[in-house]
Design a protein around this motif. Structure first.
Motif, mmCIF file in Angstrom:
data_model
loop_
_atom_site.group_PDB
_atom_site.id
_atom_site.type_symbol
_atom_site.label_atom_id
_atom_site.label_comp_id
_atom_site.label_asym_id
_atom_site.label_seq_id
_atom_site.Cartn_x
_atom_site.Cartn_y
_atom_site.Cartn_z
ATOM 1 N N GLY A 146 6.605 20.127 -4.629
ATOM 2 C CA GLY A 146 7.241 19.051 -3.879
ATOM 3 C C GLY A 146 7.417 17.762 -4.636
ATOM 4 O O GLY A 146 8.139 16.865 -4.184
ATOM 5 N N THR A 147 6.774 17.635 -5.783
ATOM 6 C CA THR A 147 6.947 16.450 -6.619
ATOM 7 C C THR A 147 8.398 16.357 -7.084
ATOM 8 O O THR A 147 9.043 17.368 -7.354
ATOM 9 N N GLU A 148 8.908 15.144 -7.183
ATOM 10 C CA GLU A 148 10.264 14.935 -7.688
ATOM 11 C C GLU A 148 10.216 13.978 -8.879
ATOM 12 O O GLU A 148 9.546 12.947 -8.829
ATOM 13 N N TRP A 150 7.969 10.842 -7.825
ATOM 14 C CA TRP A 150 7.603 10.774 -6.405
ATOM 15 C C TRP A 150 6.639 11.920 -6.114
ATOM 16 O O TRP A 150 6.962 13.089 -6.350
ATOM 17 N N PRO A 155 4.754 13.429 -2.970
ATOM 18 C CA PRO A 155 4.777 13.275 -1.518
ATOM 19 C C PRO A 155 3.415 13.226 -0.843
ATOM 20 O O PRO A 155 3.308 12.756 0.275
ATOM 21 N N ASP A 156 2.353 13.681 -1.495
ATOM 22 C CA ASP A 156 1.033 13.523 -0.893
ATOM 23 C C ASP A 156 -0.003 13.125 -1.922
ATOM 24 O O ASP A 156 -1.169 13.455 -1.827
ATOM 25 N N ARG A 168 3.133 8.960 6.696
ATOM 26 C CA ARG A 168 3.295 9.768 5.507
ATOM 27 C C ARG A 168 2.602 9.022 4.379
ATOM 28 O O ARG A 168 2.697 7.813 4.282
ATOM 29 N N SER A 180 2.373 8.776 0.372
ATOM 30 C CA SER A 180 3.019 9.214 -0.853
ATOM 31 C C SER A 180 2.729 8.228 -1.973
ATOM 32 O O SER A 180 2.352 7.081 -1.733
ATOM 33 N N HIS A 222 14.146 8.276 0.116
ATOM 34 C CA HIS A 222 13.328 8.972 1.114
ATOM 35 C C HIS A 222 13.307 8.260 2.466
ATOM 36 O O HIS A 222 12.528 8.652 3.337
ATOM 37 N N ILE A 250 12.125 5.452 3.472
ATOM 38 C CA ILE A 250 10.780 4.995 3.806
ATOM 39 C C ILE A 250 10.847 3.712 4.619
ATOM 40 O O ILE A 250 11.607 2.792 4.298
ATOM 41 N N ASP A 274 5.250 4.135 6.932
ATOM 42 C CA ASP A 274 4.902 5.112 5.906
ATOM 43 C C ASP A 274 3.966 4.460 4.894
ATOM 44 O O ASP A 274 4.162 3.318 4.489
ATOM 45 N N ARG A 321 0.426 17.080 -10.728
ATOM 46 C CA ARG A 321 1.598 17.153 -9.872
ATOM 47 C C ARG A 321 2.839 17.257 -10.743
ATOM 48 O O ARG A 321 3.038 16.471 -11.659
#
Length: 389
Positions: A75-77, A93, A95-96, A133, A135, A179, A181, A186, A360
């Motif tokens: 899920g990393t970008e 990015w 995400p968690d 969220r 991030s 995203h 945000i 968030d 990540r």
């Protein structure tokens, strides 16, 4: 044409005065740039059309442009960001997060639980407050890097130039916009751990911090800056009133080992760096983080762990272990899982908090030490990479 993103409120107030405008117009522009993160002057609707046209005639908004995106299986970008002069850097990015940030309330609560050792730290998102969220954005501070850490792909690029404050903070705004945000809803952490050495671009870095705090609304307590160890800048950093958390890249348990992987040690040895770090005022809840990239057979043995304990004895410190992230043509190997575990447990059992940073985006060259301004699609043999323009 000059960019407005990156200008402080006093600078915008001065600009407004040259256009015959009252100071409150500068505040409207400031809020539009940073709180609303506009990408076009026409979106600043409190301003008259005439004023918007005057701004557009001589200025750009100036946000970096995301020109390429790589998406990891986790899920990393990773984004290739293009600046107005065509130079590019990479921004990440997560995400968690990566499992080691010390600025998230949920994580702190989990660490304080009686059954903390049984908490699944691979899924911090499940512990975050309902409706949030959580991030992390990893930001670059220079085009390339001059420090020449031997285990890092970015070092192979050399240094091209510093990023401006607007280009540093602009990476954050561009990712937040991507995203969608909502600040306050968030939960965002920032790590200045991308390309470059932030403390070799000190003034622009600190100005970007203030823009992110006062403009975008991210508290400094949710930011961490990583430095390879620029002693005069660390001492200067200690005097700041608004200051992110500090992470020092240690990566060696003595000067001989550290110099082998970080030649900058010849200029500022570990003793000088620790002395500088000790000038930073810390509250009871503040920690200095020492990052330790583990390289197989070089700095990952039990003897190294005991040397780290001796170095950091008495300091309000914690250690983040980073298993080396491989790259092409790099003369290193990863440590064994057993060596990593023994190292970590040795520190913990002797009273030094120690965490293992979860990698990540390793499959897309987005992990620590892997950023290298990728401009062509790459697909490692063991990875699924999705690339988009």
């Amino acid at each position: 044409m000059s960019a407005l993103f990156g200008k402080s409120l006093p600078e915008l107030t001065e600009l407004a005065a040259t256009l015959g405008q009252k100071p409150y117009r500068a505040r409207q522009i400031f809020d539009a740039l940073y709180k609303q993160r506009v990408t076009d002057f026409d979106a600043i609707t409190p301003l008259s059309q005439e004023l918007r046209s005057s701004l557009a005639a001589e200025h750009t908004v100036g946000l970096p442009e995301i020109v390429q995106t790589a998406v990891s299986v986790d899920g990393t970008e990773r984004y290739l960001m293009r600046m107005e002069d065509g130079e590019t850097v990479e921004t990440v990015w997560m995400p968690d997060g990566d499992g080691v940030e010390n600025t998230d309330d949920a994580e702190e609560a989990a660490d304080n639980r009686a059954d903390a050792k049984f908490v699944d730290k691979r899924n911090w998102g499940a512990l975050a407050p309902l409706g949030y969220r959580r991030s992390t954005i990893c930001i670059s501070s220079q085009v390339g890097c001059a420090v020449n850490c031997q285990f890092c792909l970015t070092a192979k690029l050399g240094i091209k130039r510093d990023l401006t404050a607007g280009e540093i903070a602009g990476q954050v705004a561009a990712v937040l916009n991507r995203h969608k945000i909502q600040m306050g809803k968030d939960r965002i952490n920032l790590v200045f751990m991308g390309m470059g050495e932030p403390f070799l671009n000190y003034d622009n870095f600190m100005k970007s911090v203030l823009l992110l705090v006062e403009g975008i609304g991210i508290p400094a307590s949710r930011m961490t800056v990583s430095t390879s160890g620029i002693e005069p800048a660390i001492r200067r950093f200690a005097q700041e009133t608004v200051r992110p958390n500090l992470a020092l890249s240690l990566n060696g348990s003595n000067d001989k080992v550290r110099e082998q992987v970080m030649p900058i040690t010849r200029k500022w040895n570990i003793e000088k760096l620790l002395d500088a770090v000790n000038t930073i005022p810390l509250s009871k809840r503040d920690w200095v983080t020492f990052e330790y990239v583990m390289l197989g057979g070089i700095n990952d043995q039990l003897s190294n762990a005991h040397e780290v304990l001796a170095l950091l004895k008495g300091m309000h410190a914690k250690v983040n272990l980073i298993v080396w992230n491989p790259g092409p043509d790099m003369p290193y190997t990863q440590p064994t899982a057993e060596d990593v575990d023994v190292f970590q447990q040795t520190l913990i059992q002797n009273g030094l908090p120690c965490y293992i940073r979860r990698p990540r985006g390793r499959d897309i060259y987005a992990a620590c030490g892997q950023l290298k301004r990728t401009v062509e699609p790459e697909k490692p043999a063991d990875a699924l990479v999705q690339l988009t323009a």
